[in-house]
Design a protein around this motif. Structure first.
Motif, PDB file in Angstrom:
ATOM      1  N   TYR A 105     107.416 -51.218  50.579  1.00 20.69           N
ATOM      2  CA  TYR A 105     106.287 -51.262  49.655  1.00 20.69           C
ATOM      3  C   TYR A 105     106.595 -50.678  48.282  1.00 20.69           C
ATOM      4  CZ  TYR A 105     103.598 -52.558  53.731  1.00 20.69           C
ATOM      5  OH  TYR A 105     103.143 -53.213  54.842  1.00 20.69           O
ATOM      6  N   ALA A 106     107.438 -49.661  48.210  1.00 23.57           N
ATOM      7  CA  ALA A 106     107.717 -49.035  46.919  1.00 23.57           C
ATOM      8  C   ALA A 106     108.985 -49.569  46.283  1.00 23.57           C
ATOM      9  CB  ALA A 106     107.817 -47.519  47.087  1.00 23.57           C
ATOM     10  N   LEU A 148     112.082 -48.804  47.013  1.00 25.44           N
ATOM     11  CA  LEU A 148     113.174 -47.840  46.920  1.00 25.44           C
ATOM     12  C   LEU A 148     114.382 -48.375  47.661  1.00 25.44           C
ATOM     13  CD1 LEU A 148     111.220 -44.541  47.564  1.00 25.44           C
ATOM     14  CD2 LEU A 148     111.924 -45.505  45.396  1.00 25.44           C
ATOM     15  N   LEU A 163     108.542 -46.981  52.657  1.00 28.17           N
ATOM     16  CA  LEU A 163     108.892 -46.742  51.252  1.00 28.17           C
ATOM     17  C   LEU A 163     109.818 -47.828  50.725  1.00 28.17           C
ATOM     18  CD1 LEU A 163     109.441 -42.894  51.052  1.00 28.17           C
ATOM     19  CD2 LEU A 163     107.712 -44.227  49.881  1.00 28.17           C
TER      20      LEU A 163
END
Length: 93
Positions: free
Chosen positions: A71-72, A74, A68
């Motif tokens: 790739y995201a 966060l 996370l």
């Protein structure tokens, strides 16, 4: 099927699922009630739990949080600590 936890540091369980797996089912249940497709989303939630469990069992602990982050994006708002140097700096002048 998962076993009953034997130690205090084992993950929390709700019915047959660990807590993070149960959250996926709860989200599918809530969205299913809102859009009036409860049966379809419960089945998709159970399939999602199966896929999630398969991914989680193959990787090291904390893999999904690292994915996370990577790739995201966060957690990108954090600033590096100033008390120690950055890890990728190899030479200091």
């Amino acid at each position: 099927m998962r076993d009953i936890p034997n130690y205090i540091d084992d993950p929390q369980q709700i019915l047959f699922w660990e807590f993070d797996e149960f959250i996926l089912l709860a989200i599918a249940f809530g969205v299913g009630i809102m859009v009036n497709y409860l049966g379809v989303l419960i089945l998709s939630g159970l399939a999602g739990i199966k896929v999630y469990r398969r991914i989680k069992d193959r990787q090291a602990n904390g893999f999904l949080l690292h994915a996370l982050y990577w790739y995201a994006g966060l957690g990108c708002d954090e600033t590096p600590p100033t008390s120690r140097p950055l890890a990728f700096i190899r030479r200091f002048f």
